[in-house]
Design a protein around this motif. Structure first.
Motif, PDB file in Angstrom:
ATOM      1  N   GLN A  29      10.224   0.938  10.149  1.00 33.04           N
ATOM      2  CA  GLN A  29      11.312   0.657   9.217  1.00 33.04           C
ATOM      3  C   GLN A  29      10.793   0.427   7.801  1.00 33.04           C
ATOM      4  O   GLN A  29      11.441   0.807   6.832  1.00 33.04           O
ATOM      5  CB  GLN A  29      12.104  -0.559   9.712  1.00 33.04           C
ATOM      6  CG  GLN A  29      12.840  -0.294  11.015  1.00 33.04           C
ATOM      7  CD  GLN A  29      13.481  -1.548  11.578  1.00 33.04           C
ATOM      8  OE1 GLN A  29      12.838  -2.577  11.746  1.00 33.04           O
ATOM      9  NE2 GLN A  29      14.773  -1.471  11.859  1.00 33.04           N
ATOM     10  N   ILE A  30       9.621  -0.192   7.693  1.00 34.56           N
ATOM     11  CA  ILE A  30       9.001  -0.354   6.374  1.00 34.56           C
ATOM     12  C   ILE A  30       8.651   1.018   5.796  1.00 34.56           C
ATOM     13  O   ILE A  30       8.911   1.298   4.621  1.00 34.56           O
ATOM     14  CB  ILE A  30       7.741  -1.230   6.464  1.00 34.56           C
ATOM     15  CG1 ILE A  30       8.080  -2.622   7.004  1.00 34.56           C
ATOM     16  CG2 ILE A  30       7.070  -1.337   5.095  1.00 34.56           C
ATOM     17  CD1 ILE A  30       6.857  -3.478   7.299  1.00 34.56           C
TER      18      ILE A  30
ATOM     19  N   GLU B 105      12.519  10.666   3.454  1.00 35.94           N
ATOM     20  CA  GLU B 105      12.929  10.793   4.852  1.00 35.94           C
ATOM     21  C   GLU B 105      12.137  11.854   5.597  1.00 35.94           C
ATOM     22  O   GLU B 105      11.756  11.658   6.759  1.00 35.94           O
ATOM     23  CB  GLU B 105      14.426  11.123   4.929  1.00 35.94           C
ATOM     24  CG  GLU B 105      14.942  11.233   6.352  1.00 35.94           C
ATOM     25  CD  GLU B 105      16.405  11.616   6.412  1.00 35.94           C
ATOM     26  OE1 GLU B 105      16.945  11.727   7.538  1.00 35.94           O
ATOM     27  OE2 GLU B 105      17.020  11.820   5.348  1.00 35.94           O
ATOM     28  N   ALA B 106      11.852  12.964   4.939  1.00 31.02           N
ATOM     29  CA  ALA B 106      11.128  14.060   5.604  1.00 31.02           C
ATOM     30  C   ALA B 106       9.752  13.608   6.079  1.00 31.02           C
ATOM     31  O   ALA B 106       9.248  14.095   7.092  1.00 31.02           O
ATOM     32  CB  ALA B 106      10.997  15.244   4.658  1.00 31.02           C
ATOM     33  N   LEU B 107       9.143  12.688   5.347  1.00 31.38           N
ATOM     34  CA  LEU B 107       7.823  12.180   5.718  1.00 31.38           C
ATOM     35  C   LEU B 107       7.939  11.047   6.726  1.00 31.38           C
ATOM     36  O   LEU B 107       7.221  11.010   7.731  1.00 31.38           O
ATOM     37  CB  LEU B 107       7.104  11.701   4.452  1.00 31.38           C
ATOM     38  CG  LEU B 107       5.591  11.498   4.496  1.00 31.38           C
ATOM     39  CD1 LEU B 107       4.885  12.791   4.877  1.00 31.38           C
ATOM     40  CD2 LEU B 107       5.102  10.999   3.142  1.00 31.38           C
ATOM     41  N   ALA B 108       8.854  10.117   6.474  1.00 32.42           N
ATOM     42  CA  ALA B 108       8.979   8.919   7.313  1.00 32.42           C
ATOM     43  C   ALA B 108       9.459   9.236   8.725  1.00 32.42           C
ATOM     44  O   ALA B 108       9.042   8.587   9.687  1.00 32.42           O
ATOM     45  CB  ALA B 108       9.927   7.923   6.663  1.00 32.42           C
ATOM     46  N   LYS B 109      10.332  10.234   8.880  1.00 29.92           N
ATOM     47  CA  LYS B 109      10.900  10.498  10.196  1.00 29.92           C
ATOM     48  C   LYS B 109       9.887  11.114  11.161  1.00 29.92           C
ATOM     49  O   LYS B 109      10.135  11.180  12.358  1.00 29.92           O
ATOM     50  CB  LYS B 109      12.136  11.381  10.087  1.00 29.92           C
ATOM     51  CG  LYS B 109      11.870  12.828   9.710  1.00 29.92           C
ATOM     52  CD  LYS B 109      13.175  13.617   9.633  1.00 29.92           C
ATOM     53  CE  LYS B 109      12.937  15.091   9.324  1.00 29.92           C
ATOM     54  NZ  LYS B 109      14.214  15.839   9.250  1.00 29.92           N
TER      55      LYS B 109
ATOM     56  N   GLU C 214       9.956   3.103   2.291  1.00 29.77           N
ATOM     57  CA  GLU C 214       9.030   3.398   1.199  1.00 29.77           C
ATOM     58  C   GLU C 214       8.728   4.873   0.982  1.00 29.77           C
ATOM     59  O   GLU C 214       8.204   5.245  -0.068  1.00 29.77           O
ATOM     60  CB  GLU C 214       7.711   2.644   1.426  1.00 29.77           C
ATOM     61  CG  GLU C 214       7.862   1.132   1.454  1.00 29.77           C
ATOM     62  CD  GLU C 214       8.370   0.577   0.131  1.00 29.77           C
ATOM     63  OE1 GLU C 214       8.125   1.212  -0.917  1.00 29.77           O
ATOM     64  OE2 GLU C 214       9.026  -0.477   0.137  1.00 29.77           O
ATOM     65  N   PHE C 215       9.035   5.733   1.956  1.00 33.22           N
ATOM     66  CA  PHE C 215       8.679   7.147   1.834  1.00 33.22           C
ATOM     67  C   PHE C 215       9.919   8.028   1.979  1.00 33.22           C
ATOM     68  O   PHE C 215      10.913   7.620   2.595  1.00 33.22           O
ATOM     69  CB  PHE C 215       7.650   7.530   2.896  1.00 33.22           C
ATOM     70  CG  PHE C 215       6.298   6.901   2.692  1.00 33.22           C
ATOM     71  CD1 PHE C 215       5.436   7.375   1.709  1.00 33.22           C
ATOM     72  CD2 PHE C 215       5.899   5.830   3.460  1.00 33.22           C
ATOM     73  CE1 PHE C 215       4.196   6.806   1.504  1.00 33.22           C
ATOM     74  CE2 PHE C 215       4.655   5.235   3.272  1.00 33.22           C
ATOM     75  CZ  PHE C 215       3.804   5.728   2.289  1.00 33.22           C
TER      76      PHE C 215
ATOM     77  N   VAL D  24       0.839  -1.205   0.000  1.00 32.42           N
ATOM     78  CA  VAL D  24       0.000   0.000   0.000  1.00 32.42           C
ATOM     79  C   VAL D  24       0.874   1.255   0.000  1.00 32.42           C
ATOM     80  O   VAL D  24       0.566   2.241  -0.681  1.00 32.42           O
ATOM     81  CB  VAL D  24      -0.969  -0.012   1.197  1.00 32.42           C
ATOM     82  CG1 VAL D  24      -1.715   1.312   1.304  1.00 32.42           C
ATOM     83  CG2 VAL D  24      -1.958  -1.165   1.068  1.00 32.42           C
ATOM     84  N   ALA D  25       1.987   1.216   0.726  1.00 33.34           N
ATOM     85  CA  ALA D  25       2.914   2.357   0.732  1.00 33.34           C
ATOM     86  C   ALA D  25       3.458   2.618  -0.672  1.00 33.34           C
ATOM     87  O   ALA D  25       3.604   3.774  -1.092  1.00 33.34           O
ATOM     88  CB  ALA D  25       4.058   2.097   1.707  1.00 33.34           C
ATOM     89  N   GLU D  26       3.740   1.552  -1.400  1.00 32.22           N
ATOM     90  CA  GLU D  26       4.233   1.705  -2.769  1.00 32.22           C
ATOM     91  C   GLU D  26       3.194   2.393  -3.661  1.00 32.22           C
ATOM     92  O   GLU D  26       3.538   3.194  -4.532  1.00 32.22           O
ATOM     93  CB  GLU D  26       4.602   0.342  -3.340  1.00 32.22           C
ATOM     94  CG  GLU D  26       5.859  -0.266  -2.725  1.00 32.22           C
ATOM     95  CD  GLU D  26       6.096  -1.698  -3.160  1.00 32.22           C
ATOM     96  OE1 GLU D  26       5.195  -2.279  -3.822  1.00 32.22           O
ATOM     97  OE2 GLU D  26       7.171  -2.246  -2.850  1.00 32.22           O
TER      98      GLU D  26
END
Length: 341
Positions: free
Chosen positions: A122-123, A130-134, A127-128, A88-90
């Motif tokens: 970590q997933i 860095e600014a969004l994932a962190k 997939e996203f 879904v992240a993809e």
């Protein structure tokens, strides 16, 4: 403050959280993969496959259109099975790249990815950008959807490396029956939420075999010791496992018929085969996949988790349940204070 939240996953937990957020005054788009369920939510305002007696606020709108769900969203809440997070992240990534506003990502999924052994954070980091994932916020703790649906008093943990993001999530969810506490230990909160599902299968097995409260208490106490041992090895704060996302979540999952993991174990203890149990459940039992991922992770890190290992052998090696219990009870004596060593 009214915001738009895209909730990904129209199962029991996703449906209840979508309803709660709408009741709190927010706009919610609930995304799923079943047209029949989406139509039922939008017309009958029920989701009887997952929550037979629950009436959903008519302002919850369900959709199969991921683009529609993400448009103008201030936050996106993952309430998907662990196995579905990456795919879904993809699908989300190219849609988000076109949007002028990037939503805050929140995860209410509890599990470890099979094969990679990765936590949800970590997933997401894979997939996203860095600014969004962190800025990801992890949402975990003792909570059955069925109880939240009836406004049972519930307290959970929201964890993030950014305290302001955790506090913002805290503010949009809290009401007179739903209370959140913040935490910055994402590793501990994620591991507690994932690994308690494995122990809950063991609790169900004991019940199915006819064991009583003494056995249940021993399993939960030594289970949290195992979870803490692995967590500390991976950099978690041991105190996290004494909180809502640790012992709190373990208690509710090991003692309630609302727990799919407990029900799975109970059926196994009564002599049913795993394939039949999973087929009849009709919903994902996260602890089964997590048992495999945790087994491989503990072997890699050389962490001693005898209860989880026994549950793994029952699930994946067709080990005799009675023999595994006997092995656990006859292990060499230990000092109880060897809690995380």
């Amino acid at each position: 403050m009214s915001i738009k939240i895209g909730v990904l996953g129209a199962g029991s937990w996703g449906t209840v959280l979508a309803d709660l957020l709408v009741n709190n005054g927010h706009q919610v788009e609930l995304w799923g993969n079943s047209q029949a369920i989406a139509d039922e939510i939008n017309t009958a305002h029920t989701n009887r496959h997952y929550l037979p007696e629950f009436e959903i606020n008519p302002r919850v709108h369900a959709s199969l259109d991921l683009n529609e769900t993400l448009q103008d969203a201030d936050a996106v809440l993952f309430v998907l099975p662990t196995a579905a997070i990456r795919s879904v992240a993809e699908r989300m990534r190219p849609i988000l790249a076109t949007l002028p506003k990037q939503p805050l990502l929140i995860s209410a999924t509890k599990g470890l990815e099979i094969g990679t052994h990765k936590r949800i954070s970590q997933i997401i980091a894979d997939e996203f950008p860095e600014a969004l994932a962190k800025r990801l916020v992890i949402f975990s703790g003792p909570s059955h959807a069925e109880n939240v649906a009836t406004h049972d008093l519930t307290s959970l943990t929201v964890a993030s490396a950014n305290l302001k993001d955790a506090e913002w999530v805290q503010s949009i969810f809290m009401n007179d029956y739903f209370r959140l506490y913040t935490n910055d230990d994402m590793v501990g909160v994620e591991l507690g939420g994932a690994l308690k599902n494995v122990i809950a299968i063991g609790a169900g097995i004991l019940h199915g075999l006819g064991y009583g409260d003494n056995a249940k208490a021993a399993l939960m106490t030594r289970g949290i010791a195992e979870i803490s041992r692995l967590g500390v090895k991976m950099g978690a704060n041991p105190l996290t496992f004494m909180g809502l996302s640790g012992i709190g979540d373990l208690i509710v999952t090991c003692t309630s018929v609302n727990s799919r993991n407990w029900r799975c174990g109970n059926a196994l203890g009564q002599g049913q085969k795993l394939d039949d149990v999973l087929k009849n459940m009709g919903m994902v039992v996260e602890g089964v996949g997590t048992a495999e991922a945790a087994h491989e992770l503990c072997q890699k890190l050389q962490v001693d988790t005898p209860i989880s290992e026994s549950i793994y052998r029952v699930l994946y090696e067709d080990a005799d349940i009675h023999a595994e219990i006997s092995k656990l009870m006859q292990r060499d004596g230990r000092n109880e204070m060897e809690f995380v060593n």
